[in-house]
Each structure stands twice: as C-alpha cells, then as structure tokens.
Design an enzyme around this catalytic site. Structure first.
Site, PDB file in Angstrom:
ATOM      1  N   HIS A 102      -0.417   2.252  10.761  1.00 11.80           N
ATOM      2  CA  HIS A 102       0.183   3.581  10.645  1.00 11.80           C
ATOM      3  C   HIS A 102       1.046   3.716   9.391  1.00 11.80           C
ATOM      4  CE1 HIS A 102       3.818   1.894  12.810  1.00 11.80           C
ATOM      5  NE2 HIS A 102       4.423   2.735  11.992  1.00 11.80           N
ATOM      6  N   ASP A 133      -2.994  -1.691  15.323  1.00 11.60           N
ATOM      7  CA  ASP A 133      -2.010  -1.157  14.381  1.00 11.60           C
ATOM      8  C   ASP A 133      -1.694  -2.158  13.268  1.00 11.60           C
ATOM      9  OD1 ASP A 133      -0.365   0.663  13.201  1.00 11.60           O
ATOM     10  OD2 ASP A 133       1.330   0.386  14.582  1.00 11.60           O
ATOM     11  N   GLY A 214      10.776   3.064   8.792  1.00  9.29           N
ATOM     12  CA  GLY A 214      10.705   2.248   7.582  1.00  9.29           C
ATOM     13  C   GLY A 214      10.656   0.764   7.883  1.00  9.29           C
ATOM     14  N   ASN A 215      11.100   0.344   9.091  1.00  7.32           N
ATOM     15  CA  ASN A 215      10.992  -1.057   9.507  1.00  7.32           C
ATOM     16  C   ASN A 215       9.549  -1.440   9.815  1.00  7.32           C
ATOM     17  OD1 ASN A 215      14.207  -1.306  10.885  1.00  7.32           O
ATOM     18  ND2 ASN A 215      13.279  -2.970   9.721  1.00  7.32           N
ATOM     19  N   SER A 216       8.716  -0.457  10.112  1.00  6.15           N
ATOM     20  CA  SER A 216       7.326  -0.723  10.473  1.00  6.15           C
ATOM     21  C   SER A 216       6.653  -1.616   9.440  1.00  6.15           C
ATOM     22  CB  SER A 216       6.534   0.580  10.560  1.00  6.15           C
ATOM     23  OG  SER A 216       6.858   1.285  11.721  1.00  6.15           O
ATOM     24  N   VAL A 280     -17.356   4.012  23.824  1.00 10.80           N
ATOM     25  CA  VAL A 280     -17.426   5.468  23.872  1.00 10.80           C
ATOM     26  C   VAL A 280     -16.319   6.063  23.006  1.00 10.80           C
ATOM     27  CG1 VAL A 280     -18.451   5.600  26.178  1.00 10.80           C
ATOM     28  CG2 VAL A 280     -15.954   5.511  25.943  1.00 10.80           C
TER      29      VAL A 280
END
Length: 368
Positions: A102, A133, A214-216, A280
């Site tokens: 992300h 992710d 911002g830590n992501s 699916v």
C-alpha cells in the site's frame, strides 16, 4: 491518508473477533527531578544507575537501545511516490528494498532517501503482492556503503518482548518508538483504497510501539537488532475513524516478509504464498435492506478450486464450513485460517434462481 503520507488506519481483528481503535504515541509518564540520582538492583546482584541530566552513568538497557538505533536505522529508508510517502527496509546489498504494497500503490518509480543522505536515489518496482501487503523496489544505483538489515525469526517472538519501531511517521524521517510485543498470531484485515485492494494478514504481530502514517514499510526490531516485522497499520475505531485504542499497531511477521521477498527477487513474482484461495473474484452483495448478505462471484479462474467444484459466475457464497460470510472481508478472514489443500463446504445461492446448494471445494493456493 494524512497529508502526503500513506498508512492504513482501520483494522478488523478477526482472530479476537473484536473491533479495535487507533494507535498513538506512548509515554512512560515518569519524570525525574533535575539532578536527581537513583540506583536500582536489576535482579542479578548488579546495581544499575538511572540516566540523569547531569551525565550520570546509564544502565545497560539504555546503552543497548542506542546501539540498536545506530545499527539498524541506516537500513531504514523513506520512499516517496507521486501520491505519498512511506518507509522501507534495505533487504540486500543489490539495492532491493522491502516495503508495504500500500506504500507502493499503483506507482512503478520512486525516490528513496537514505538516512543522513540529502539527495534521493531513484528506484523501480520489482513486484508487489497485495494479499500480504508486501512489495519490493530496487535502487537504480545502489551506493557501495548500502547497509542491509538483519532479519530474524518471527516464530520465536514472545508476548512481552521489548521491540522498537523505526520509520518516517508523518514525514519525520528516521524516527524511533519503543514498546512490547502485545500479541502474536493475529488475523487483521486492511481497508480497500485506490491502488490497493486490501489484505488479510494472518499471524500478524500486535505491538504497543506507536505506528503512525508514514511508518508503513519500516522496521519492527528486537533487542538483538534484528528486523522481526514490517509495520503496516494502526487500529482505529471502524465506525468513527477516530483514535480509540492507543498503543495498538500491527506488523507483518519477518518470516512472511522473507518468504515473499525472496520469491519476488528470484522469480519476479510470488509462486508459493501459503495462502488458501478459492480462485474467484468477488464482490459483496447487499439485500433489500442494504445489509450485506453474501459474496457474489464475479468471475471464476480457469483451473481454479471454485471452477473444479462447479461454482459459477453469478453464484453467491453465503457460508464456508457453516460460518457465515456476509461480505468480502469476512470471506478473506475465513480463508486466512485455512491452508491450501484443505477441503471446505461452501454454501451457495445458485445463479439463475437455481436455489441453494452446498459444494465441496479443495482450496488452491494464492499466487501472483
């Protein structure tokens, strides 16, 4: 999203079957009078002096914290895209950097700022794997002194273990927060946003270390200086979006990070995720009252698990192994608890007014 920062701020915790609130900075709430000096027995017969403003000796843990920051922070970078920024961790000396999918979003080119380096370095996307992710980008011109992080074994984590989170929260580069491992083995679902369909992360690490926008993609580090997780989201109240549970953040465990990253670097994609799949594409179906009532099958993958069991486009999945699946998020959480090869019973509303049916499905494996 806050300003130009990217961060997931909503989470449903399936394993605990609860809704959680948002993370905020931690404070020890303890202040010492200027010039005061204290000493405590640390339990092994040695007396450790507390830190004071008058340059008194520091205890072993204080020194260890500072050494970890010196060792690990050079491996934590800031990643900037056209739509925001996040963090990343240097994975090897070839310039590969692991971050969150992300953070990458729909971008394929990036500017990467290394600690203590003012001029950013350009980078390109290697591959992104939204179900976990995770994404890998590669520096176009890796510097000779690039310092890869050391990744530890997340299966050995214990609740109560002290950890540190390093990243670029709110654009404040090279920031460090501290906390503990609050829980392991959580299953958490991220929200869907532009460029990211959301992910259901199994075996997530819950931590009290502050996780902010911002830590992501940064580093969750143990006291051995090893990266044991990649921070990915903080919890907020799912109804209001307001911070309602300070000190609840989540990270992708390092064992998952290593597995996915190694595959992306070697193969250019993920060939074995360990995540169960129906094969699916789906959407949530609502009833006359607007409430979610099931998961509609938009398309069926050729050769996939659902197709082999006779599930067709237009069918509506209402339950798996007797557990209701009123929406796509619940379906993802149910599948996260399964393994490829598991046999499950899927309850359906058949397309074309063909009534209800239950079919047995042998689950496949999610791949890029």
């Amino acid at each position: 999203m806050s300003g130009t920062t990217r961060q997931r701020l909503t989470v449903a915790v399936a394993a605990a079957a609860i809704a959680l609130g948002g993370a905020s900075a931690c404070s020890d709430g303890d202040s010492k009078e200027k010039g005061s000096d204290t000493a405590t027995d640390n339990g092994n017969g040695n007396v450790a002096s507390a830190t004071t403003p008058n340059n008194a000796p520091v205890n072993d843990l204080d020194a260890q914290y500072r050494q970890i920051v010196r060792d690990v922070l050079p491996s934590v970078v800031q990643i900037t895209t056209a739509s925001g920024l996040g963090s990343g961790v240097v994975y090897d000396d070839q310039g590969n950097i692991v971050t969150n999918a992300h953070v990458v979003g729909q971008a394929t080119t990036f500017e990467v700022t290394l600690p203590n380096v003012s001029k950013p370095i350009t980078a390109k996307l290697v591959a992104s794997f939204a179900p976990d992710d995770l994404a890998v980008i590669r520096l176009d011109a890796p510097p000779s002194d690039l310092k890869p992080a050391r990744f530890g074994d997340s299966s050995k984590l214990e609740v109560g273990q002290i950890i540190m989170a390093m990243g670029n929260p709110l654009g404040l580069d090279s920031s460090v927060t501290e906390g503990i491992v609050s829980a392991v083995g959580r299953t958490v679902s991220e929200p869907q946003t532009d460029g990211s369909p959301g992910a259901t992360i199994s075996s997530a690490i819950q931590t009290s270390a502050a996780i902010n926008p911002g830590n992501s993609g940064g580093a969750l580090v143990d006291l051995g200086g090893q990266v044991i997780g990649i921070p990915t989201l903080a919890a907020t109240d799912p109804e209001t979006g307001n911070s309602a549970a300070p000190g609840i953040g989540f990270a992708i465990p390092s064992n998952t990070v290593k597995s996915i990253t190694d595959q992306i670097i070697k193969e250019g994609r993920v060939v074995s995720s360990g995540k169960a799949a129906l094969g699916v594409t789906v959407r949530t179906v609502s009833g006359p009252n607007g409430q979610a009532t099931g998961v509609g099958v938009a398309s069926v993958q050729d050769g996939g698990a659902a197709g082999a069991a006779g599930i067709q486009s237009g069918d509506v999945i209402t339950a798996i192994d007797g557990q209701a699946v009123p929406d796509v998020g619940t379906l993802s959480e149910v599948l996260a608890a399964k393994q490829p090869g598991d046999r499950v019973e899927v309850d359906l509303l058949r397309t074309g007014d063909r009534g209800r049916a239950t079919v047995e499905v042998i689950l496949g494996e999610l791949k890029s």
